[in-house]
Scaffold this motif. Structure first.
Motif, mmCIF file in Angstrom:
data_model
loop_
_atom_site.group_PDB
_atom_site.id
_atom_site.type_symbol
_atom_site.label_atom_id
_atom_site.label_comp_id
_atom_site.label_asym_id
_atom_site.label_seq_id
_atom_site.Cartn_x
_atom_site.Cartn_y
_atom_site.Cartn_z
ATOM 1 N N ALA A 418 11.785 144.031 -69.612
ATOM 2 C CA ALA A 418 13.235 144.064 -69.360
ATOM 3 C C ALA A 418 13.995 143.576 -70.582
ATOM 4 O O ALA A 418 15.002 144.176 -70.988
ATOM 5 C CB ALA A 418 13.580 143.211 -68.141
ATOM 6 N N GLU A 419 13.507 142.508 -71.171
ATOM 7 C CA GLU A 419 14.178 141.957 -72.353
ATOM 8 C C GLU A 419 14.109 142.932 -73.529
ATOM 9 O O GLU A 419 15.022 143.002 -74.355
ATOM 10 C CB GLU A 419 13.521 140.622 -72.719
ATOM 11 C CG GLU A 419 14.400 139.699 -73.521
ATOM 12 C CD GLU A 419 13.862 138.275 -73.525
ATOM 13 O OE1 GLU A 419 14.656 137.350 -73.305
ATOM 14 O OE2 GLU A 419 12.639 138.087 -73.729
ATOM 15 N N ARG A 420 13.030 143.700 -73.616
ATOM 16 C CA ARG A 420 12.879 144.667 -74.706
ATOM 17 C C ARG A 420 13.769 145.897 -74.513
ATOM 18 O O ARG A 420 14.351 146.417 -75.468
ATOM 19 C CB ARG A 420 11.414 145.108 -74.804
ATOM 20 C CG ARG A 420 11.130 146.030 -75.983
ATOM 21 C CD ARG A 420 9.700 146.529 -75.963
ATOM 22 N NE ARG A 420 9.472 147.488 -74.893
ATOM 23 C CZ ARG A 420 9.813 148.772 -74.966
ATOM 24 N NH1 ARG A 420 10.432 149.249 -76.043
ATOM 25 N NH2 ARG A 420 9.551 149.586 -73.963
ATOM 26 N N ILE A 421 13.906 146.350 -73.264
ATOM 27 C CA ILE A 421 14.611 147.609 -72.989
ATOM 28 C C ILE A 421 16.116 147.418 -72.911
ATOM 29 O O ILE A 421 16.889 148.194 -73.498
ATOM 30 C CB ILE A 421 14.082 148.226 -71.678
ATOM 31 C CG1 ILE A 421 12.648 148.741 -71.878
ATOM 32 C CG2 ILE A 421 14.990 149.356 -71.197
ATOM 33 C CD1 ILE A 421 11.985 149.207 -70.613
ATOM 34 N N VAL A 422 16.566 146.422 -72.164
ATOM 35 C CA VAL A 422 18.000 146.265 -71.911
ATOM 36 C C VAL A 422 18.713 145.876 -73.202
ATOM 37 O O VAL A 422 18.364 144.890 -73.855
ATOM 38 C CB VAL A 422 18.243 145.215 -70.812
ATOM 39 C CG1 VAL A 422 19.737 144.925 -70.678
ATOM 40 C CG2 VAL A 422 17.679 145.710 -69.486
ATOM 41 N N GLY A 423 19.704 146.656 -73.570
ATOM 42 C CA GLY A 423 20.439 146.385 -74.795
ATOM 43 C C GLY A 423 19.642 146.631 -76.054
ATOM 44 O O GLY A 423 19.962 146.066 -77.114
ATOM 45 N N ALA A 424 18.619 147.488 -75.987
ATOM 46 C CA ALA A 424 17.813 147.805 -77.167
ATOM 47 C C ALA A 424 18.711 148.328 -78.282
ATOM 48 O O ALA A 424 19.731 148.979 -78.028
ATOM 49 C CB ALA A 424 16.750 148.840 -76.812
ATOM 50 N N ALA A 425 18.325 148.061 -79.515
ATOM 51 C CA ALA A 425 19.169 148.416 -80.665
ATOM 52 C C ALA A 425 19.525 149.891 -80.668
ATOM 53 O O ALA A 425 20.668 150.266 -80.957
ATOM 54 C CB ALA A 425 18.449 148.032 -81.959
ATOM 55 N N GLU A 426 18.571 150.756 -80.327
ATOM 56 C CA GLU A 426 18.859 152.193 -80.341
ATOM 57 C C GLU A 426 19.877 152.558 -79.267
ATOM 58 O O GLU A 426 20.724 153.437 -79.477
ATOM 59 C CB GLU A 426 17.567 152.991 -80.143
ATOM 60 C CG GLU A 426 16.882 152.741 -78.797
ATOM 61 C CD GLU A 426 15.550 153.442 -78.671
ATOM 62 O OE1 GLU A 426 15.534 154.693 -78.631
ATOM 63 O OE2 GLU A 426 14.529 152.737 -78.604
ATOM 64 N N PHE A 427 19.826 151.889 -78.120
ATOM 65 C CA PHE A 427 20.789 152.175 -77.053
ATOM 66 C C PHE A 427 22.174 151.667 -77.440
ATOM 67 O O PHE A 427 23.184 152.341 -77.210
ATOM 68 C CB PHE A 427 20.337 151.534 -75.744
ATOM 69 C CG PHE A 427 19.028 152.048 -75.206
ATOM 70 C CD1 PHE A 427 18.506 153.254 -75.634
ATOM 71 C CD2 PHE A 427 18.307 151.314 -74.271
ATOM 72 C CE1 PHE A 427 17.301 153.736 -75.134
ATOM 73 C CE2 PHE A 427 17.108 151.770 -73.768
ATOM 74 C CZ PHE A 427 16.589 152.980 -74.206
ATOM 75 N N ARG A 428 22.210 150.466 -78.023
ATOM 76 C CA ARG A 428 23.504 149.925 -78.448
ATOM 77 C C ARG A 428 24.136 150.812 -79.524
ATOM 78 O O ARG A 428 25.340 151.075 -79.498
ATOM 79 C CB ARG A 428 23.334 148.502 -78.977
ATOM 80 C CG ARG A 428 23.028 147.472 -77.898
ATOM 81 C CD ARG A 428 23.088 146.062 -78.446
ATOM 82 N NE ARG A 428 22.772 145.085 -77.420
ATOM 83 C CZ ARG A 428 23.639 144.611 -76.531
ATOM 84 N NH1 ARG A 428 24.886 145.041 -76.564
ATOM 85 N NH2 ARG A 428 23.266 143.718 -75.635
ATOM 86 N N ALA A 429 23.329 151.265 -80.445
ATOM 87 C CA ALA A 429 23.857 152.114 -81.520
ATOM 88 C C ALA A 429 24.417 153.417 -80.960
ATOM 89 O O ALA A 429 25.485 153.883 -81.384
ATOM 90 C CB ALA A 429 22.756 152.393 -82.539
ATOM 91 N N GLU A 430 23.710 153.989 -79.984
ATOM 92 C CA GLU A 430 24.203 155.236 -79.405
ATOM 93 C C GLU A 430 25.494 155.013 -78.622
ATOM 94 O O GLU A 430 26.420 155.821 -78.674
ATOM 95 C CB GLU A 430 23.132 155.862 -78.509
ATOM 96 C CG GLU A 430 23.469 157.278 -78.092
ATOM 97 C CD GLU A 430 22.271 158.096 -77.682
ATOM 98 O OE1 GLU A 430 22.487 159.203 -77.151
ATOM 99 O OE2 GLU A 430 21.120 157.652 -77.893
ATOM 100 N N GLY A 431 25.565 153.893 -77.904
ATOM 101 C CA GLY A 431 26.798 153.562 -77.192
ATOM 102 C C GLY A 431 27.963 153.355 -78.134
ATOM 103 O O GLY A 431 29.090 153.803 -77.864
ATOM 104 N N GLU A 432 27.722 152.683 -79.260
ATOM 105 C CA GLU A 432 28.793 152.436 -80.227
ATOM 106 C C GLU A 432 29.261 153.732 -80.887
ATOM 107 O O GLU A 432 30.455 153.917 -81.143
ATOM 108 C CB GLU A 432 28.315 151.429 -81.272
ATOM 109 C CG GLU A 432 28.195 150.010 -80.705
ATOM 110 C CD GLU A 432 27.376 149.080 -81.589
ATOM 111 O OE1 GLU A 432 26.975 149.517 -82.693
ATOM 112 O OE2 GLU A 432 27.125 147.936 -81.158
ATOM 113 N N ARG A 433 28.313 154.649 -81.149
ATOM 114 C CA ARG A 433 28.715 155.951 -81.699
ATOM 115 C C ARG A 433 29.588 156.704 -80.705
ATOM 116 O O ARG A 433 30.587 157.336 -81.089
ATOM 117 C CB ARG A 433 27.478 156.783 -82.055
ATOM 118 C CG ARG A 433 26.768 156.322 -83.310
ATOM 119 C CD ARG A 433 25.795 157.379 -83.813
ATOM 120 N NE ARG A 433 24.726 157.658 -82.861
ATOM 121 C CZ ARG A 433 23.575 156.999 -82.815
ATOM 122 N NH1 ARG A 433 23.347 155.995 -83.660
ATOM 123 N NH2 ARG A 433 22.645 157.328 -81.935
ATOM 124 N N ALA A 434 29.232 156.621 -79.412
ATOM 125 C CA ALA A 434 30.042 157.291 -78.399
ATOM 126 C C ALA A 434 31.427 156.650 -78.293
ATOM 127 O O ALA A 434 32.433 157.350 -78.106
ATOM 128 C CB ALA A 434 29.327 157.242 -77.045
#
Length: 617
Positions: A418-434
């Motif tokens: 859970a700690e690895r997946i939630v807020g993972a750098a790749e997910f945050r980066a994609e959210g910020e691009r959106a």
């Protein structure tokens, strides 16, 4: 090995949920859903069945432990609602870290496993991947990746991006044990003043329908299964056409109107949701006023109380046999501290809680949102006012979802994962691009945008963090000393704080205060002015058009994302998912249920400039 884990004589592992040492049919993962539901229903007491029909708020204790006292909003200690009231559905509010959320899920599932039949808990949540923090609507992202509000996803006008968001959000949910999303919100926000637009996908019924399908596919997959997050699509039959835009959370906003005769258009996203096998549907609080459908007047009661809406329209006409979950607190008043919010029993305010529950059951509701008055339902069964067969009908639908999600076979999560997946750098980066890409440029005189080209400019800024701006420009203390000014503001609203939750809802006029307009005009007299508006509702931007060098709107974007868009580092490509009305007179004159209904909008739906010129429409 957990206490309920067992192995058959043949070596097949199973969860011995009732502790009898035998793999009963409902515990057998090889059997089909219906067979397992049939077996479990035959074993449950009426008290256990009744508990399934309630879905209330829960809060996490310190460090991810179970909270054993009432919380800020939750009504009862966790052990009491699980062991004594037999509740198995909870809407979680605050979650500080992923590890805390995962640990709490495992503790809660262990508690549930110790009940007589070990029915696992289904944890649900309102949207929690964006910026809005409102306990009645959504939560800010916290440890999860952060994206624009759904209205910003609509501004991207990209069905594949909606699907991608839903897959990422669903993966983060599953990592902490959240297996039910109290969304998507597919209302068409045709009344410009309505305060719940940020969580919608706009009001173009064709695009909303397509995005609804993608959203459900992203969360649920091709079919509901162990890798799914079950979705509750809301708010049936469409919550957008609120009289004067007032929200139906509150007594003054209870009326929903259709002066333009567009009821069927508001249904369209729900038809797609049903086709996509949405796990649940939630009717809205609002009550229709003056609605006649196919020659039949629709009773003026809240939609969840209406047999015409829930049974005749949703069940029989549209063929839906999934879970119908009512919106929150339709039976009892909600007391939180020294504030009270009356039960949203619109049209049936004079009925007692007992009579309201009977009305909801007769209408066809399966689960009571925000309630835990199990004893009231048991009294009705004991009196013969509600047949056990009626309870079984709803319990069957509810259990079916739990089994399809695989919760009976494994409700636990890996806390490290859970700690690895939630807020993972790749997910945050994609959210910020959106976030950056969804910024929508409405005006760009003299090619003011992109900003920060050439020599490092001096920028007078308001509403932008100094550390974010420092990556692009030097700060000027006054407009007179600046090469350009950048001001971020929110869409206007009328503050209210009489009823519980009211302060968090942005309602009322869309006009900016005249003092703000005058002050921004003075700034523009000294240097080119770029105005960026957070558009949680359409705002009357007309006063800014004559003097702003550039106007852009965003739907949930950080300072860093806004600056990335304005600089062109991540080119903004948003288009308006709603009209921007020219005046409040135009808003008041419009029909509440009609898309694009305000006369001569200052910026039309679909408007969006690249920073090099107009987009092809």
């Amino acid at each position: 090995m957990r206490a309920e884990d067992r192995t058959t004589e043949e070596g097949l592992p199973f969860r011995d949920l009732n502790g009898n040492g035998v793999m009963d049919p409902y515990e057998d993962p090889r059997l089909g859903t219906e067979e397992r539901v049939d077996d479990l229903l035959s074993r449950l007491s009426i008290e256990e069945k009744a508990g399934l029909l309630f879905h209330t708020v829960i809060e996490i204790g310190e460090g991810g432990e179970l909270r054993e006292e009432p919380g800020a909003i939750s009504k009862s200690p966790t052990s009491q609602v699980v062991r004594q009231k037999h509740l198995t559905h909870f809407n979680v509010h605050g979650m500080r870290t992923a590890r805390e959320g995962a640990h709490w899920n495992n503790r809660l599932q262990e508690l549930a496993a110790g009940t007589s039949h070990g029915i696992p808990v289904t944890i649900s949540t309102d949207p929690r991947h964006a910026f809005v923090e409102n306990s009645g609507v959504a939560f800010a992202a916290g440890p999860f990746s952060q994206w624009p509000e759904p209205l910003g996803l609509a501004a991207l006008d990209d069905v594949d991006q909606v699907r991608r968001f839903a897959r990422i959000a669903g993966r983060e949910y599953r990592a902490v044990g959240i297996r039910m999303a109290l969304h998507p919100q597919v209302d068409l926000p045709t009344e410009a003043r309505w305060g719940r637009q940020a969580q919608t996908l706009g009001y173009d019924a064709d695009r909303v329908t397509a995005m609804t399908g993608a959203y459900l596919e992203g969360f649920q997959g091709a079919e509901l299964g162990p890798e799914s997050v079950a979705c509750i699509t809301k708010h049936f039959p469409g919550g957008g056409p609120q009289l004067d835009g007032e929200d139906a959370h509150f007594p003054y906003g209870r009326e929903q109107v259709y002066p333009g005769g567009r009821f069927e258009e508001h249904l369209r996203p729900f038809v797609e949701a049903i086709r996509r096998d949405t796990a649940g549907i939630m009717p809205y609080y609002g009550m229709p006023v003056g609605l006649v459908r196919r020659g039949q007047p629709i009773e003026e009661v809240g939609f969840s109380y209406s047999r015409q809406i829930v049974t005749e329209l949703l069940r029989e006409e549209l063929g839906y046999d999934g879970v119908v979950l009512s919106d929150w607190e339709l039976i009892n008043d909600n007391h939180v501290g020294d504030q009270v919010l009356p039960a949203r029993a619109w049209g049936v305010e004079d009925l007692t809680p007992r009579e309201r529950m009977l009305r909801l059951l007769d209408a066809g509701v399966d689960q009571f949102g925000g309630e835990e008055c199990v004893e009231l339902l048991l009294e009705l069964v004991a009196e013969g006012a509600v047949a056990e067969e009626r309870i079984d009908r709803s319990a069957r639908r509810i259990l079916r979802v739990k089994f399809r999600l695989g919760l009976f076979d494994d409700p636990y999560v890996d806390e490290d994962e859970a700690e690895r997946i939630v807020g993972a750098a790749e997910f945050r980066a994609e959210g910020e691009r959106a976030q950056a890409a969804s910024v929508t440029v409405l005006q760009n005189r003299d090619r003011t945008l992109p900003m920060f080209e050439g020599a490092r400019p001096k920028v007078y800024a308001e509403g932008v963090a100094a550390e974010a701006l420092a990556a692009y420009a030097d700060s000027a203390s006054a407009p007179e000393d600046a090469d350009i000014a950048l001001v971020r503001i929110g869409a206007p609203f009328e503050p209210r704080d009489d009823l519980f939750l009211e302060a968090w809802f942005h309602q009322g006029s869309l006009d900016f205060p005249p003092g703000l307009v005058a002050r921004l005009r003075r700034i523009a007299a000294h240097c080119p002015l770029v105005i960026v508006v957070n558009l949680d509702r359409p705002a009357i931007l007309t006063p800014f058009v004559p003097f702003a060098a550039a106007i852009a709107v965003e739907f949930g974007s950080s300072d860093a994302a806004v600056l990335a868009a304005l600089s062109g580092r991540i080119p903004p490509r948003g288009v308006l998912p709603v009209d921007i009305p020219r005046s409040m007179d135009a808003v008041r004159a419009a029909f509440a249920d009609v898309p694009d209904g305000t006369e001569d909008p200052v910026f039309r739906r679909g408007t969006g400039l690249t920073i090099d010129g107009p987009r092809a429409q």
